[in-house]
Design a protein around this motif. Structure first.
Motif, PDB file in Angstrom:
ATOM      1  N   HIS A  51      -0.711 -13.444   9.010  1.00 34.32           N
ATOM      2  CA  HIS A  51       0.444 -14.082   9.664  1.00 34.32           C
ATOM      3  C   HIS A  51       1.533 -14.404   8.655  1.00 34.32           C
ATOM      4  O   HIS A  51       2.739 -14.317   8.975  1.00 34.32           O
ATOM      5  CB  HIS A  51      -0.016 -15.354  10.381  1.00 34.32           C
ATOM      6  N   LEU A  52       1.149 -14.781   7.418  1.00 32.52           N
ATOM      7  CA  LEU A  52       2.146 -15.062   6.386  1.00 32.52           C
ATOM      8  C   LEU A  52       2.976 -13.820   6.082  1.00 32.52           C
ATOM      9  O   LEU A  52       4.196 -13.903   5.865  1.00 32.52           O
ATOM     10  CB  LEU A  52       1.452 -15.561   5.118  1.00 32.52           C
ATOM     11  N   GLY A  53       2.325 -12.648   6.100  1.00 32.54           N
ATOM     12  CA  GLY A  53       3.077 -11.416   5.856  1.00 32.54           C
ATOM     13  C   GLY A  53       4.077 -11.098   6.946  1.00 32.54           C
ATOM     14  O   GLY A  53       5.041 -10.349   6.714  1.00 32.54           O
ATOM     15  N   ASN A  54       3.889 -11.634   8.132  1.00 30.13           N
ATOM     16  CA  ASN A  54       4.815 -11.386   9.241  1.00 30.13           C
ATOM     17  C   ASN A  54       5.922 -12.454   9.361  1.00 30.13           C
ATOM     18  O   ASN A  54       6.740 -12.393  10.287  1.00 30.13           O
ATOM     19  CB  ASN A  54       4.057 -11.317  10.557  1.00 30.13           C
ATOM     20  N   VAL A  55       5.908 -13.451   8.471  1.00 33.52           N
ATOM     21  CA  VAL A  55       6.955 -14.472   8.502  1.00 33.52           C
ATOM     22  C   VAL A  55       8.286 -13.820   8.117  1.00 33.52           C
ATOM     23  O   VAL A  55       8.405 -13.167   7.065  1.00 33.52           O
ATOM     24  CB  VAL A  55       6.612 -15.628   7.538  1.00 33.52           C
ATOM     25  N   GLN A  56       9.299 -13.972   8.981  1.00 30.69           N
ATOM     26  CA  GLN A  56      10.613 -13.354   8.780  1.00 30.69           C
ATOM     27  C   GLN A  56      11.492 -14.255   7.910  1.00 30.69           C
ATOM     28  O   GLN A  56      11.648 -15.448   8.190  1.00 30.69           O
ATOM     29  CB  GLN A  56      11.305 -13.109  10.123  1.00 30.69           C
ATOM     30  N   ILE A  57      12.023 -13.672   6.844  1.00 27.57           N
ATOM     31  CA  ILE A  57      12.942 -14.384   5.940  1.00 27.57           C
ATOM     32  C   ILE A  57      14.313 -13.743   6.086  1.00 27.57           C
ATOM     33  O   ILE A  57      14.483 -12.544   5.805  1.00 27.57           O
ATOM     34  CB  ILE A  57      12.456 -14.315   4.492  1.00 27.57           C
ATOM     35  N   GLN A 116       0.855  -1.182   0.000  1.00 26.70           N
ATOM     36  CA  GLN A 116       0.000   0.000   0.000  1.00 26.70           C
ATOM     37  C   GLN A 116       0.895   1.237   0.000  1.00 26.70           C
ATOM     38  O   GLN A 116       1.929   1.264   0.669  1.00 26.70           O
ATOM     39  CB  GLN A 116      -0.919   0.037   1.227  1.00 26.70           C
ATOM     40  N   SER A 117       0.458   2.230  -0.745  1.00 28.60           N
ATOM     41  CA  SER A 117       1.202   3.488  -0.782  1.00 28.60           C
ATOM     42  C   SER A 117       0.961   4.270   0.503  1.00 28.60           C
ATOM     43  O   SER A 117       0.174   3.880   1.373  1.00 28.60           O
ATOM     44  CB  SER A 117       0.760   4.311  -1.999  1.00 28.60           C
ATOM     45  N   GLU A 118       1.618   5.405   0.599  1.00 23.76           N
ATOM     46  CA  GLU A 118       1.495   6.240   1.788  1.00 23.76           C
ATOM     47  C   GLU A 118       0.043   6.718   1.948  1.00 23.76           C
ATOM     48  O   GLU A 118      -0.616   7.091   0.981  1.00 23.76           O
ATOM     49  CB  GLU A 118       2.433   7.443   1.662  1.00 23.76           C
ATOM     50  N   ASN A 119      -0.440   6.665   3.201  1.00 25.55           N
ATOM     51  CA  ASN A 119      -1.797   7.097   3.569  1.00 25.55           C
ATOM     52  C   ASN A 119      -2.888   6.220   2.922  1.00 25.55           C
ATOM     53  O   ASN A 119      -4.016   6.673   2.746  1.00 25.55           O
ATOM     54  CB  ASN A 119      -2.035   8.561   3.199  1.00 25.55           C
ATOM     55  N   GLU A 120      -2.549   5.014   2.564  1.00 23.39           N
ATOM     56  CA  GLU A 120      -3.536   4.081   2.043  1.00 23.39           C
ATOM     57  C   GLU A 120      -3.629   2.870   2.968  1.00 23.39           C
ATOM     58  O   GLU A 120      -2.771   2.674   3.840  1.00 23.39           O
ATOM     59  CB  GLU A 120      -3.174   3.639   0.613  1.00 23.39           C
ATOM     60  N   ARG A 121      -4.650   2.077   2.763  1.00 27.47           N
ATOM     61  CA  ARG A 121      -4.867   0.893   3.587  1.00 27.47           C
ATOM     62  C   ARG A 121      -5.045  -0.328   2.705  1.00 27.47           C
ATOM     63  O   ARG A 121      -5.311  -0.234   1.508  1.00 27.47           O
ATOM     64  CB  ARG A 121      -6.130   1.039   4.461  1.00 27.47           C
ATOM     65  N   ASN A 122      -4.925  -1.478   3.375  1.00 30.18           N
ATOM     66  CA  ASN A 122      -5.244  -2.736   2.726  1.00 30.18           C
ATOM     67  C   ASN A 122      -6.779  -2.854   2.657  1.00 30.18           C
ATOM     68  O   ASN A 122      -7.497  -1.921   2.984  1.00 30.18           O
ATOM     69  CB  ASN A 122      -4.637  -3.893   3.525  1.00 30.18           C
ATOM     70  N   TYR A 123      -7.263  -3.993   2.250  1.00 30.70           N
ATOM     71  CA  TYR A 123      -8.702  -4.187   2.156  1.00 30.70           C
ATOM     72  C   TYR A 123      -9.338  -4.110   3.551  1.00 30.70           C
ATOM     73  O   TYR A 123      -8.750  -4.537   4.555  1.00 30.70           O
ATOM     74  CB  TYR A 123      -9.011  -5.518   1.481  1.00 30.70           C
ATOM     75  N   THR A 176      -0.768  -4.722   6.874  1.00 31.64           N
ATOM     76  CA  THR A 176      -1.788  -3.719   7.207  1.00 31.64           C
ATOM     77  C   THR A 176      -1.201  -2.399   7.687  1.00 31.64           C
ATOM     78  O   THR A 176      -1.963  -1.445   7.894  1.00 31.64           O
ATOM     79  CB  THR A 176      -2.731  -4.258   8.291  1.00 31.64           C
ATOM     80  N   ARG A 177       0.127  -2.339   7.884  1.00 29.77           N
ATOM     81  CA  ARG A 177       0.705  -1.098   8.406  1.00 29.77           C
ATOM     82  C   ARG A 177       1.612  -0.404   7.409  1.00 29.77           C
ATOM     83  O   ARG A 177       2.220   0.614   7.726  1.00 29.77           O
ATOM     84  CB  ARG A 177       1.508  -1.411   9.662  1.00 29.77           C
ATOM     85  N   MET A 178       1.680  -0.913   6.183  1.00 27.90           N
ATOM     86  CA  MET A 178       2.626  -0.351   5.213  1.00 27.90           C
ATOM     87  C   MET A 178       2.266   1.081   4.838  1.00 27.90           C
ATOM     88  O   MET A 178       3.143   1.919   4.635  1.00 27.90           O
ATOM     89  CB  MET A 178       2.665  -1.230   3.954  1.00 27.90           C
ATOM     90  N   GLY A 179       0.933   1.391   4.718  1.00 26.64           N
ATOM     91  CA  GLY A 179       0.529   2.735   4.324  1.00 26.64           C
ATOM     92  C   GLY A 179       0.640   3.750   5.445  1.00 26.64           C
ATOM     93  O   GLY A 179       0.496   4.964   5.198  1.00 26.64           O
ATOM     94  N   GLY A 180       0.869   3.289   6.657  1.00 22.55           N
ATOM     95  CA  GLY A 180       0.990   4.212   7.776  1.00 22.55           C
ATOM     96  C   GLY A 180      -0.330   4.746   8.292  1.00 22.55           C
ATOM     97  O   GLY A 180      -0.347   5.570   9.203  1.00 22.55           O
ATOM     98  N   SER A 181      -1.428   4.305   7.709  1.00 21.70           N
ATOM     99  CA  SER A 181      -2.752   4.793   8.130  1.00 21.70           C
ATOM    100  C   SER A 181      -3.665   3.583   8.308  1.00 21.70           C
ATOM    101  O   SER A 181      -4.178   3.041   7.338  1.00 21.70           O
ATOM    102  CB  SER A 181      -3.325   5.752   7.080  1.00 21.70           C
ATOM    103  N   THR A 182      -3.817   3.165   9.566  1.00 20.79           N
ATOM    104  CA  THR A 182      -4.644   1.976   9.838  1.00 20.79           C
ATOM    105  C   THR A 182      -6.074   2.326  10.255  1.00 20.79           C
ATOM    106  O   THR A 182      -6.891   1.426  10.410  1.00 20.79           O
ATOM    107  CB  THR A 182      -3.993   1.141  10.955  1.00 20.79           C
ATOM    108  N   VAL A 183      -6.339   3.598  10.424  1.00 21.27           N
ATOM    109  CA  VAL A 183      -7.667   4.025  10.889  1.00 21.27           C
ATOM    110  C   VAL A 183      -8.210   5.063   9.924  1.00 21.27           C
ATOM    111  O   VAL A 183      -7.466   5.940   9.451  1.00 21.27           O
ATOM    112  CB  VAL A 183      -7.594   4.607  12.318  1.00 21.27           C
ATOM    113  N   ILE A 184      -9.517   4.944   9.623  1.00 19.36           N
ATOM    114  CA  ILE A 184     -10.216   5.932   8.803  1.00 19.36           C
ATOM    115  C   ILE A 184     -11.096   6.763   9.727  1.00 19.36           C
ATOM    116  O   ILE A 184     -11.842   6.217  10.546  1.00 19.36           O
ATOM    117  CB  ILE A 184     -11.076   5.258   7.723  1.00 19.36           C
TER     118      ILE A 184
END
Length: 1732
Positions: free
Chosen positions: A332-338, A250-257, A286-294
């Protein structure tokens, strides 16, 4: 007219502006052909010389009258600045977000919640023509629904626009409209399920972007299916190009679904604990856009709503939890550390917490997942190699896996939604709603933007062809020559993208190469298209991008990621691992042959009306681009097979500010969405189109008198246009419309304005001239007056000298004396004449006054005697009339009595007949005895010889017998003495009893019923005794036969018995004494009858006295004065009965109002006397019955004596007869004793004594019988006895013949008397019938006392209950008979049946009747839900029934209005309060349905009559209409007027009154109707900007006055109906009031109290001037009013709730009708009911 000629001074033009795009300027100098510059003046006052060339003059501005139009095509000048300015006026100033542009609805996002989407708005648009209402998404939906229903053709609504423009909301509103107006009759709630699919798809497919907080990241085409009744039966959904990359980036100030944040917000809920989630900030995806709340969004509440919609669609909790498990696994898959292991390898820790949770949720092996996340398997022809991946490659593999899982999950959810919305029936038609992304251009455009713009190119092509087609159809329909219109064709761009070896083909080809890269693919594009295709360009400063010239704009695409996104691949080993999962949902996602992602395609059976290019059948069709192209082909086939409707959503600004208008952004979107292309196509031909009627109405002011004299308006329009516009190429005449080139309507408007201006100048000229002339004349008159006085004064000054003064004084003296003398002579003459005239006049007047007084005195004397005579005669006539009526009643009673006597006479005849038969039998017996006597004579001599032998012996016996006979004679004398004493004592007791009976009759009323029962029991005992006596008589007969057999043996003793026979003959003479005793009883009966007659006479005298008192209370003189001469002409045979009746009728009418207070008292007294008379009549009848029974007893005694005498004259027979006589006397005594309880003991004692004497007589009879047996052999005694029997028989026969003759004479007299009385009765009955008819016509009180005999009950049998309900409720047709019926007659009949069941104290019968009646009413209402008359009829009867149950319930609060007799009719055994509550609920339901039917009938008339019809002819003016108005789908065939509304209201009112509906309910119903009229009219006014004008306000005010006048005519002013029109009245006032200054704003604030702030602002914003002389409401004034209204705390709803129902109250109105007087019409078919 040339276009250049329009560039004259004061006209306005548009010039380009870098900030506002276009700005307005006024032409300061006329433009002439050849001028290089155009002199302009800007709005800020600066002057400008604008360089021009004849081919590119600046666009002209439309007249202000056309600004703010609902349809852009209604503008005279169609170009970009005109469109932009019209949208600015509507959006920024009028706060209107919807505007038509031909077939397009332009929807601008207000970024603010508006009250224009409620159910009231939906109902307001339902059924309306599209051009009649303000533009709205509901209007487009209604048009699609209407065309589908009428043409049976599938429809499509295409909603497009940029992200954040409001596409999702528009599509949702359209679907909600279909669900509301087409609700199915089943209980499946398909509409709710269709709407419930939106929250789910928005949760899994929408996300927050920089442009929109709820942006759809996929395309969606929802097909809503309808059956033949146009009701929703199901739906199906097809999705396009989900933005899968948003799952992992997600770009800045955007959210996931949204669904991910909803899950995280609900992590602490117990049902989600096992998912091991946390806040959204804890997960990488869910935190990539930096905006988790609308802001303003509650994700927890949205999660609850999502679960509800899942449940509504039938998804169980286990299914929902499976979906949530997959979503949690992706997080949880997105938080798997590689971790990186060197430069070439990477690794994942098997103990990674998120990896374990991921594998646990999807039931996978953690080792395999960790291995194949960091490695890949490469299979060659010779070997299989496992190659490690770098950290970046492993991260890409993890993200690709997450995207793949989410894409499968999204397709799975859509598939399940489609299954939930499937339907079993056959689809008849459908409406598709396409919610798809609009044209997009960002700073960085990638594969997604390329596909989106490709789809928009296809849609634009389809749109252009459709617009072109519609224009062609319009021209052909009107027979206008069709000329080819040049429009933009984007087929070259489409070929560039999808043709063979186009961009998509080259992309798929590059994806097949193992080492294919984005750079290689881009280089192929450069080689194939640069400098070869004008629509493809290479950027100057970049080698990683390419530019495509789309229809909307140029777009630069970055090639990075194109191949990867097109391939959309996941490594095979990861797929194998997931395929081996034990979690069935995850395993199904990755099967070899997965279920198609969208089963929609398999179900579609549409056929394209346009040839489309099929995709090439290559082996790489599984790429994303290929799939998208295939689905796009299918979508275009669907759209081409339907009728499309277009909604273009516009984003007004990027800052999401409410009602902020950014011209640059809006122009960019207008160009991209095809609105301006539509305008351009329309402008090239004839954009302005008017019907002939509209043109005639608007431009009639430009017509000459000669032109107006033509009858054909179409010809008038043609002649006027030829005169006004010489260039015939500027317009065309169609069949129903006139087509104008661009600018011609503006020119006509300029001519009209000039004409109006000239007319105003002419009026002003004449008015000013008249005022100046009036002023001049006034000044001239003032000057002449001054001159007159000045000249007179000057003349006087010149004429005054000393000589002139002396001469003048002398002349005055002479004149004085001369005039005095003449005046005195004249005075004397006049005085003498006056005195003479006065003397004669006064004498004449005195004589005339004397004669008049004398005449009046004589007249008074005559009047006194005449009036006295008339009064006496009138009184006598009235008394005679009353007596005649009384005679009628008595004749009826006498007729009944005569009928009874007739029956008695018939009984006597029968008895005489029986006596004749008995006589014949006795004669036969005598003949047999004579024959025996002859035989006995023959044997006499034989026995005489033997007798001599026994003579001596017999003498001795005879001496003994004589001695014994002397003893018997002594005993007989003793018996006779005792019998005589007992008879005397009985007579005395009978007299005493009779007297005491009539003295105590009144006291023994209550015991009469009990005594009658005892009497019946004793009667049975007496009958038994009579039977026993008959048995004894039969025994005596047998003994008589034995005696006859012994005659032969007893002849020797016959001589000795002669003396005994002589003695017995003497005893037989006592029969006459018994007969005298019977006569004595008859005389006693006659005395009793006389006593009863005296009582009757006393009652008649009392009735006469009461009648006399009643008549004396009347003012006979007053009655006589009110009688006309004509009343005396209608007389009967003797001329008195009619006269008396007419006088009594008139007197009753006049005195009814004066003696109302006395009426109740008299009625009570008469009612009591009537009851007393009835009671006495019953007693008299009872006494008469007793006397008849006494006569019967006497007759039976006589018959028994005759029979016994004829059979046997022996002493036992006589004694037996005496015994029976005594018993009959005892019986009579007992019967009379039953009327007097006090004498009961005496009678019993007497009976005991009589029984004792009877026993003694029986003993004596037995002794005599023994003696008879001893002497029965004596022959002579037997012969003498036979002779005596013959003599006594002859005497009895003579006596019976005399009685028969006497009875025959009496019968003849009675028959003659009956004949006479029958004639009199017939005559009186005819007169009474005539009187009754006249009384009924006069609505007077019925004089007949017949109904008062009834109890107000209707007897029925329980088995007739169903027939009663069927005939009285279910089959009753009120039409035709309701006028002739008493109001609420069925209700009263039902209640009378209820009273009967109550009187029987039968609970089951009463319960069954009440339940059946209530169910019957429910059934008849259900069967006639749309029948207004039937509903009105049963609402009235239900209320009457309810009131009867209350009135006669016996409760004090309901009884206080009853009469005493009505209170006697109250229910006595049951409390029906529960049924009253049930009946009240039924009445409420009937009333609600009753109101709904009235509303449905009147609602289609309201808007045409109240709003569209011109009550004040000639004050309204028509404005130009756009495409929507002229392409209306329904013609206005029914022209309703205000008269139609008033007629409908009158019909409702008349029907309610005829059905006897309570006046209070009528007032409530009228109030509800007036509220509906006001609400519907006001709602339509809010939604019709063209109606918001000063002139329309005058029309509305006039129509309201018509309604108020109707209320006044119907006497309904107090129904509060007028108050319900107050909001509409205030709205009409608001349209007419001045709206400029601060004081105007305050006045609006103070006056418009019934309108909410939202409604006031809506009317002000919608105010539309009809002419240029009217001024628009400025935004500053609207803001000023809004500031004043901010202090109000009222509703934020714009529309009034037309479904609102006022609370109904059912008033208690006691019935004035007496139940005893109610009669059942034969038409009811209730002959099985009996009035008690």
């Amino acid at each position: 007219m040339a276009v250049a000629e329009l560039y004259t001074q004061y006209n306005r033009v548009w010039i380009p502006d870098p900030e506002e795009v276009w700005k307005s300027a006024e032409i300061a100098k006329d433009y002439r052909i050849g001028d290089k510059v155009l002199r302009l003046q800007l709005e800020d006052g600066t002057e400008l010389e604008y360089p021009v060339v004849p081919e590119s003059l600046p666009p002209l501005r439309n007249p202000d009258i056309l600004v703010g139009e609902n349809d852009l095509t209604a503008l005279s000048y169609l170009h970009e600045p005109a469109v932009l300015h019209n949208l600015r006026i509507r959006f920024a100033e009028s706060k209107l977000i919807y505007t038509y542009s031909g077939i397009i609805l332009v929807a601008m996002n207000p970024y603010k919640q508006l009250p224009i989407y409620g159910d009231a708005i939906i109902h307001a648009y339902s059924g309306q023509n599209m051009g009649d209402m303000d533009p709205h998404i509901f209007a487009v939906a209604e048009e699609a629904y209407k065309q589908m229903a009428r043409n049976n053709k599938n429809q499509s609504i295409i909603v497009s626009g940029e992200s954040g423009a409001g596409k999702t909301v528009s599509a949702r509103c359209a679907m909600r409209y279909f669900a509301t107006v087409s609700k199915s009759s089943s209980n499946a709630h398909v509409e709710d399920k269709v709407l419930a699919s939106n929250p789910i798809t928005e949760a899994v497919g929408n996300a927050k972007t920089t442009r929109n907080d709820n942006s759809s990241r996929f395309g969606k085409y929802t097909e809503i299916s309808f059956d033949e009744r146009n009701q929703i039966i199901g739906a199906n959904m097809r999705t396009y190009l989900l933005e899968k990359s948003r799952v992992v980036f997600q770009s800045e100030n955007e959210r996931n679904y949204h669904i991910f944040y909803q899950l995280c917000a609900s992590a602490e809920q117990p049902e989600f604990k096992h998912l091991k989630l946390g806040s959204a900030e804890e997960f990488h995806y869910t935190r990539m856009g930096g905006s988790t709340v609308i802001e303003g969004v509650n994700d927890r509440a949205d999660m609850v709503e999502t679960q509800k919609t899942f449940t509504l669609l039938g998804f169980k909790e286990d299914f929902q939890m499976d979906i949530f498990k997959v979503l949690a696994a992706i997080l949880h898959l997105g938080n798997v550390q590689i971790a990186a292991v060197g430069h070439e390898k990477s690794s994942v820790d098997e103990d990674d917490r998120h990896l374990k949770v991921f594998c646990e949720l999807l039931d996978l092996r953690a080792g395999q997942v960790s291995q194949w996340l960091c490695n890949r398997k490469i299979i060659t022809t010779s070997e299989t190699v496992v190659k490690p991946m770098t950290r970046s490659q492993a991260l890409n593999a993890r993200d690709a896996l997450a995207k793949k899982i989410y894409a499968h999950l999204f397709d799975f959810i859509v598939e399940k939604i489609n299954q939930a919305l499937q339907f079993s029936g056959k689809q008849h038609t459908f409406i598709g709603v396409l919610d798809i992304y609009g044209f997009e251009t960002f700073d960085v455009n990638s594969f997604e933007q390329f596909c989106i713009n490709y789809a928009n190119e296809k849609l634009q092509q389809q749109f252009n062809l459709h617009v072109f087609k519609l224009e062609q159809e319009e021209y052909m329909k009107e027979d206008i020559p069709w000329t080819l219109i040049d429009f933009y064709d984007n087929q070259p761009v489409i070929d560039l993208i999808e043709a063979k070896m186009g961009i998509l083909d080259l992309l798929d080809e590059e994806c097949l190469l193992p080492h294919g890269t984005d750079e290689n693919w881009l280089q192929k594009l450069y080689n194939n298209f640069v400098n070869k295709n004008t629509l493809f360009e290479k950027p100057r400063m970049s080698n990683t991008s390419f530019i495509i010239q789309h229809f909307a704009d140029k777009v630069e695409y970055k090639c990075e990621g194109f191949l990867e996104k097109n391939r959309d691949t996941v490594y095979d080993m990861l797929v194998e691992v997931l395929r081996a999962s034990k979690f069935h949902l995850c395993a199904n996602f990755f099967q070899e042959n997965p279920v198609p992602s969208s089963p929609f395609g398999a179900m579609i059976t549409v056929k394209s009306s346009k040839q489309v290019i099929k995709p090439s059948n290559k082996h790489f069709r599984t790429t994303v681009g290929n799939k998208f192209r295939s689905s796009l082909y299918l979508l275009m086939e669907t759209l081409n097979a339907t009728t499309p409707h277009y909604v273009r959503c516009i984003k007004p600004n990027d800052e999401k500010l409410p009602f902020e208008f950014d011209s640059k952004r809006i122009v960019q979107q207008l160009r991209a969405c095809g609105v301006l292309e539509t305008i351009r196509i329309s402008a090239q031909s004839y954009p302005s189109r008017w019907t002939y009627i509209e043109f005639y109405s608007r431009y009639g002011i430009l017509m000459t008198q000669q032109e107006l004299s033509f009858s054909d308006k179409k010809e008038v329009c043609k002649v006027v246009l030829h005169r006004l516009i010489q260039d015939s190429n500027q317009y065309q005449f169609g069949k129903t419309k006139i087509f104008f080139r661009a600018g011609q309507v503006a020119y006509l408007e300029k001519l009209r304005l000039d004409k109006l201006r000239q007319s105003c100048v002419m009026i002003q000229k004449h008015i000013r001239g008249w005022l100046q002339k009036k002023k001049f004349l006034r000044e001239r008159q003032a000057a002449l007056t001054i001159q007159q006085y000045f000249r007179g004064q000057q003349t006087v000054r010149k004429a005054v000298t000393a000589t002139a003064l002396k001469e003048t004084w002398a002349a005055i003296i002479i004149q004085k004396y001369s005039r005095g003398y003449l005046v005195r002579n004249l005075y004397q003459l006049i005085r003498v004449a006056t005195i003479t005239i006065q003397a004669y006049t006064r004498g004449f007047l005195a004589r005339r006054r004397y004669r008049k007084m004398l005449q009046e005195h004589k007249a008074v004397i005559l009047q006194k005697y005449a009036r006295a005579w008339l009064a006496r005669r009138r009184f006598q006539n009235i008394r005679r009339f009353v007596l005649n009526i009384q005679l009628t009643y008595r004749v009826q009673r006498l007729q009944k009595k005569l009928e009874d006597q007739n029956r008695e006479s018939h009984g006597l005849v029968e008895k005489l007949t029986s006596l004749a038969t008995l006589r014949a039998s006795d004669v036969e017996k005598i003949q047999r005895l004579e024959s025996e006597l002859e035989r006995a004579a023959t044997h006499r001599q034989h026995y005489e010889e033997k007798g001599k032998k026994y003579k001596d012996t017999m003498e001795e016996k005879l001496a003994k017998l004589q001695k014994h006979n002397s003893e018997l004679e002594i005993q007989k004398e003793q018996m006779q003495m005792k019998l005589h004493e007992k008879t005397e004592e009985l007579k005395e007791k009978m007299d005493n009893l009779t007297k005491q009976l009539f003295d105590d009759v009144q006291k023994e009323e209550q015991q009469r019923m009990l005594l009658e029962k005892k009497f019946e029991l004793k009667t049975q005992d007496y009958e038994k005794q009579i039977e026993s006596l008959k048995g004894e008589i039969q025994a005596l007969k047998d003994e008589n036969m034995q005696l006859q057999l012994q005659l032969e043996e007893e002849r020797a003793t016959s001589s000795s018995l002669q003396g005994e026979v002589t003695r017995l003959n003497k005893q037989a003479k006592t029969i006459s004494e018994f007969e005298r005793e019977i006569e004595l009883l008859q005389t006693q009966k006659i005395d009793v009858e006389k006593h009863v007659q005296s009582q009757k006479r006393e009652m008649r005298e009392k009735m006469s006295e009461i009648t006399k008192q009643l008549l004396e209370s009347y003012d006979v003189e007053d009655v006589r004065s009110r009688l006309s001469v004509e009343d005396l002409e209608h007389l009967n045979e003797d001329g008195e009965l009619w006269f008396a009746y007419e006088g009594l009728k008139k007197a009753t009418r006049v005195l009814e109002s004066h003696f109302q207070s006395q009426k109740d008292c008299y009625e009570k007294e008469i009612e009591a006397l009537n009851f007393k008379v009835v009671h006495l009549s019953q007693e008299i009848n009872h006494l008469q019955k007793l006397f008849r029974e006494e006569n019967d007893i006497n007759e039976s005694i006589r018959h028994e004596v005759t029979r016994l005498t004829s059979e046997n004259m022996m002493i036992p027979d006589f004694k037996q007869q005496i015994s029976e006589l005594e018993k009959q006397k005892q019986d009579l005594e007992i019967r009379l004793n039953e009327q007097n309880e006090k004498m009961r003991g005496k009678l019993e004692e007497l009976s005991t004594q009589l029984n004792g004497s009877h026993e003694e007589e029986r003993t004596q009879m037995k002794t005599t019988e023994v003696q008879n047996e001893m002497h029965s052999k004596e022959k002579e005694k037997l012969i003498d006895k036979i002779q005596e029997m013959q003599e006594s028989e002859s005497d009895i026969q003579n006596r019976f013949l005399q009685d028969a003759a006497r009875l025959t004479m009496e019968n003849r007299d009675l028959e003659e008397e009956l004949d006479m009385k029958d004639r009199v009765i017939k005559k009186l009955q005819d007169q009474i019938k005539t009187l009754t008819k006249t009384i009924e016509k006069a609505h007077d009180v019925h004089l007949s006392s017949g109904p008062k005999e009834y109890l107000g009950m209707l007897e029925y049998k329980k088995e007739d209950e169903d027939k009663l309900i069927q005939n009285l409720i279910l089959d009753l047709k009120p039409r035709g008979v309701v006028v002739n019926m008493m109001p609420g007659l069925p209700a009263h009949i039902l209640f009378m049946c209820v009273r009967y069941a109550d009187s029987l104290n039968d609970a089951s019968m009463l319960k069954s009747l009440m339940s059946s009646a209530i169910n019957g009413i429910k059934q008849v209402v259900k069967d006639h839900l749309e029948d207004f008359e039937m509903l009105s009829f049963w609402l009235s009867n239900t209320c009457h029934f309810l009131n009867c149950l209350k009135q006669y319930s016996g409760e004090e609060e309901f009884m206080k209005h009853n009469s005493p007799h009505q209170n006697k009719n109250c229910l006595s055994n049951f409390d029906l309060s529960e049924y009253r509550q049930i009946l009240s609920d039924v009445a409420i339901r009937i009333y609600q349905q009753f109101i709904i039917v009235m509303e449905n009938n009147i609602q289609p008339i309201i808007v045409p009559g109240m709003l569209e019809y011109e009550s004040l002819q000639g004050i309204s003016g028509l404005k130009p209409t756009g495409f929507r108005k002229r392409s209306s789908s329904i013609d206005d065939t029914d022209a309703y007027t205000m008269t139609s509304i008033l007629q409908q209201l009158s019909y409702f009112y008349t029907t309610m009154c005829q059905n006897g509906l309570d006046p209070e309910l009528v007032r409530q119903a009228v109030k509800q109707l007036f509220f509906l009229i006001g609400a519907v009219t006001l709602n339509s006014l809010f939604l019709r900007k063209d109606m918001c004008s000063c002139r329309k306000g005058m029309q509305i005010r006039c129509n309201i006055s018509f309604l108020e006048e109707w209320l006044k005519d119907k006497n309904l002013q107090n129904s509060l109906a007028k108050e319900t029109l107050e909001p509409l009245s205030q709205a009409a006032w608001l349209l007419q009031v001045k709206k400029t200054t601060e004081s105007d704003a305050k006045e609006i604030y103070e006056r418009c109290t019934s309108l909410s702030a939202v409604q006031i602002i809506k009317i002000l914003n919608s105010y539309t001037p009809i002419d240029d002389f009217e001024k628009r409401v400025t935004p500053s004034f609207v803001r000023r009013v809004q500031a004043l209204l901010n202090s109000r705390e009222d509703s934020s709803q714009l529309m009034l709730d037309t479904k609102y129902l006022f609370q109904v109250t059912f008033p208690f109105t006691p019935s004035p009708h007496a139940l005893e007087m109610i009669q059942i019409p034969s038409s009811f078919k209730l002959g099985f009911l009996n009035r008690l």
